[in-house]
Scaffold this motif. Sequence first.
Motif, PDB file in Angstrom:
ATOM      1  N   ASP A   1      43.865  36.845  39.163  1.00 41.61           N
ATOM      2  CA  ASP A   1      43.358  37.409  37.906  1.00 41.61           C
ATOM      3  C   ASP A   1      43.328  38.925  38.016  1.00 41.61           C
ATOM      4  O   ASP A   1      42.990  39.474  39.072  1.00 41.61           O
ATOM      5  N   ALA A   2      43.660  39.581  36.922  1.00 39.42           N
ATOM      6  CA  ALA A   2      43.560  41.041  36.853  1.00 39.42           C
ATOM      7  C   ALA A   2      43.140  41.405  35.429  1.00 39.42           C
ATOM      8  O   ALA A   2      43.910  41.243  34.482  1.00 39.42           O
ATOM      9  N   LYS A   3      41.906  41.846  35.290  1.00 38.26           N
ATOM     10  CA  LYS A   3      41.379  42.144  33.960  1.00 38.26           C
ATOM     11  C   LYS A   3      40.907  43.597  33.890  1.00 38.26           C
ATOM     12  O   LYS A   3      40.171  44.058  34.769  1.00 38.26           O
ATOM     13  N   VAL A   4      41.344  44.277  32.846  1.00 39.42           N
ATOM     14  CA  VAL A   4      40.975  45.678  32.644  1.00 39.42           C
ATOM     15  C   VAL A   4      39.961  45.733  31.503  1.00 39.42           C
ATOM     16  O   VAL A   4      40.172  45.132  30.436  1.00 39.42           O
ATOM     17  N   PHE A   5      38.878  46.461  31.709  1.00 41.26           N
ATOM     18  CA  PHE A   5      37.798  46.529  30.721  1.00 41.26           C
ATOM     19  C   PHE A   5      37.801  47.842  29.948  1.00 41.26           C
ATOM     20  O   PHE A   5      36.864  48.129  29.209  1.00 41.26           O
ATOM     21  N   THR A   6      38.828  48.656  30.106  1.00 36.68           N
ATOM     22  CA  THR A   6      38.943  49.909  29.351  1.00 36.68           C
ATOM     23  C   THR A   6      40.302  49.906  28.654  1.00 36.68           C
ATOM     24  O   THR A   6      41.019  48.908  28.666  1.00 36.68           O
ATOM     25  N   GLY A   7      40.645  51.018  28.103  1.00 35.67           N
ATOM     26  CA  GLY A   7      41.921  51.102  27.397  1.00 35.67           C
ATOM     27  C   GLY A   7      43.120  51.317  28.309  1.00 35.67           C
ATOM     28  O   GLY A   7      44.257  51.401  27.829  1.00 35.67           O
ATOM     29  N   MET A   8      42.912  51.399  29.622  1.00 33.00           N
ATOM     30  CA  MET A   8      44.020  51.614  30.554  1.00 33.00           C
ATOM     31  C   MET A   8      44.952  50.409  30.558  1.00 33.00           C
ATOM     32  O   MET A   8      44.502  49.266  30.546  1.00 33.00           O
ATOM     33  N   GLY A   9      46.240  50.654  30.591  1.00 34.74           N
ATOM     34  CA  GLY A   9      47.201  49.561  30.674  1.00 34.74           C
ATOM     35  C   GLY A   9      47.128  48.850  32.020  1.00 34.74           C
ATOM     36  O   GLY A   9      46.770  49.455  33.026  1.00 34.74           O
ATOM     37  N   ARG A  10      47.501  47.587  32.008  1.00 32.39           N
ATOM     38  CA  ARG A  10      47.429  46.799  33.242  1.00 32.39           C
ATOM     39  C   ARG A  10      48.320  47.386  34.339  1.00 32.39           C
ATOM     40  O   ARG A  10      47.939  47.426  35.499  1.00 32.39           O
ATOM     41  N   GLY A  11      49.493  47.857  33.952  1.00 33.64           N
ATOM     42  CA  GLY A  11      50.409  48.421  34.929  1.00 33.64           C
ATOM     43  C   GLY A  11      49.828  49.638  35.620  1.00 33.64           C
ATOM     44  O   GLY A  11      49.885  49.767  36.848  1.00 33.64           O
ATOM     45  N   GLU A  12      49.263  50.543  34.837  1.00 37.52           N
ATOM     46  CA  GLU A  12      48.662  51.742  35.413  1.00 37.52           C
ATOM     47  C   GLU A  12      47.436  51.399  36.257  1.00 37.52           C
ATOM     48  O   GLU A  12      47.186  51.981  37.310  1.00 37.52           O
ATOM     49  N   PHE A  13      46.674  50.407  35.792  1.00 33.47           N
ATOM     50  CA  PHE A  13      45.500  49.946  36.548  1.00 33.47           C
ATOM     51  C   PHE A  13      45.912  49.449  37.939  1.00 33.47           C
ATOM     52  O   PHE A  13      45.328  49.830  38.954  1.00 33.47           O
ATOM     53  N   LEU A  14      46.935  48.606  37.965  1.00 32.05           N
ATOM     54  CA  LEU A  14      47.402  48.085  39.250  1.00 32.05           C
ATOM     55  C   LEU A  14      47.977  49.185  40.129  1.00 32.05           C
ATOM     56  O   LEU A  14      47.870  49.140  41.363  1.00 32.05           O
ATOM     57  N   ARG A  15      48.568  50.179  39.471  1.00 32.42           N
ATOM     58  CA  ARG A  15      49.144  51.291  40.225  1.00 32.42           C
ATOM     59  C   ARG A  15      48.063  52.080  40.952  1.00 32.42           C
ATOM     60  O   ARG A  15      48.202  52.441  42.126  1.00 32.42           O
ATOM     61  N   TRP A  16      46.948  52.307  40.263  1.00 30.42           N
ATOM     62  CA  TRP A  16      45.830  53.020  40.876  1.00 30.42           C
ATOM     63  C   TRP A  16      45.231  52.202  42.037  1.00 30.42           C
ATOM     64  O   TRP A  16      44.968  52.729  43.121  1.00 30.42           O
TER      65      TRP A  16
END
Length: 700
Positions: A371-386
Amino acid sequence: MNCIQIPIFFMRVICPYVPLLSSLLLWRCGPFQMGDWLKWALVSVVQFVIGKRFYVAAGRALRNGSTNMDVLVALGTSASYFYSVCALLYGAVTGFQSPTYFETSSMLITFVLLGKYLECLAKGKTSDAIKKLVELAPATALLVVKDKGGRCIGEREIDSLLIQPSDTLKVLPGTKVPADGVVVWGSSYINESMVTGESVPVLKEVSSSVIGGTMNLHGALHIKATKVGSDAVLSQIISLVETAQMSKAPIQKFADYVASIFVPIVVGLSLVTFFSWYISGILGAYPEEWLPKNGTYFVFSLMFSISVVVIACPCALGLATPTAVMVATGVGANNGVLIKGGEALERAQKIKYVIFDKTGTLTQGKASVTDAKVFTGMGRGEFLRWVASAEASSEHPLAKAIVEYARHYHFFDEPSATSQTPSRESTVSGWLLDVSDFLALPGRGVKCFVDGKQVLVGNRKLMTESGIAIPDQVEHFVVKLEESAKTGVLVAFDDKIIGVLGIADPLKREAAVVIEGLLKMGVKPVMVTGDNWRTARAVAKEVGIQDVRAEVMPAGKADVIRLFQKDGSIVSMVGDGINDSPALAAADIGMAIGAGTDIAIEAADYVLMRNNLEDVITAIDLSRKTFTRIRLNYIFAMAYNVIAIPIAAGALFPSLGIMLPPWVAGACMALSSVSVVCSSLLLRRYRKPRLTTILEITAE
């Protein structure tokens, strides 16, 4: 062996029935007959040349203030030899021919040496495991020759002893891997059963590690040697088995103590036997017809006395433990269970608690992001990149799972969803961002700066300690993950939680059955993990563990072990041998699961070469069966002396006419030692409990 005994035996048994030889032996030459001269000369060689070792060993023991079987052998043979010399000289002076017992002395030494020879043969079989391991290493290797640019320009066969770290070696199908290394080209299946005990061939591809001595089954491989010589896994295994076989179990100290006081007791019994028969004879308590031809009460009593000394040698007692330990460690090695020594083997039979680590022990250790869930407006790809950039420097299994998940996610096609994220021009290593001030916090997570911005990846404790609030919706999502036996990883960017990753690590298929098997054996399983309570309880419930300790730091695991040890219980720790090394060292019995890393071998008492929990059952079961066999050996050795000493002392002679001549007593003593060794060798028939029968095991 004693070849001189052959002519002595020939003179005693064969020559009297050959008239020419008999007359030659009876021919008087000076004060003695020719037969007496020959026997004296031959037996003197046996007594003082071949038997020198017994005098040397006995003298050494007496100088050290102790006694052993060599003292008894030296006493018994010397009594027989010197009495015969005195009888011979007395007959030459007085003309009264007393019987001599030169044959008794030589036959005693012969039978003792025969016993030692048979013991060596039997004990030699206990080292078959080491021989098999040594034979695994191939004699030669195929070296790939490269030019200065790193291109392959040829191949050359070299001696395996010449392999150096970083050498590139070619492994053809059907040949053995010459050294530990990493695959740099090709793919194949390798049979590692001879080292790990795992019968199923293992797929090896680029970056896979290989173990020297294993068999390549299919395709050709190029491997880069990483460990050679004494650093290789195979060499460490051989060294470990050799050390274990030479070590003493604590129970052996009991045998040494018994032997040290047993010898003086035997000497005392021998003297009591002599004087009892001699005084009884002088007082007429038994008829003269019992005496041998031309014999005296002194000689008659002396033979009983010598028989007691010889038959009571505590050889069997001294062999009861070391032979069983040697066999058990060899059997363990053949089954992929490496035992560090007799002390570890003895303690394992008394294990009351087995403490399991979770990740990589109860679970497969192959974590994957589910599971990978983002709770802000950041895209999933950028989130995973960070997240991947932050975790790329960590060695934790969860970190590697996150990086691998992000690597396979095609985030470059996804547009940036927030102006806060750094531009793609700042990437390094293709797609990861610049990281500085990286800090791994054991049991919490990681903290670092990515392009100057602080990023935290970890559990609740990390967020709480960093003063970051966890929103209700985030907490609710994490709870759902944990109730599903998944680990929730929180990600914070600039003091604000922006997302959560759910990571699952599947349980090993045999985990639940092994836990139930331990309970049937009377051993209580406990799980200690650094994971959160909900995930820990979910995993424990699935495998059947009732006692769970969660959110425990690596150093805290050792404290948990000491807590269980307070009441004197024997506690075993099962872990992967790396981050669990403090706990492995603190436990009474440390069991390192896996392929035997340096840290595992250093910290653990048992190294379970296969990544299989069944071997925990095998380790405990082998220990119990070994010490059952040792106890039987002790009972057998002591019972033998209890029965044999009275017979040797002549207890059955008045009623049944049974008398054990000293040479027969020597044969019995030798055979008793061999029988104890053969009893230990029965452990070679040990078969480890199979998964389907583990539940039938009951505590002994």
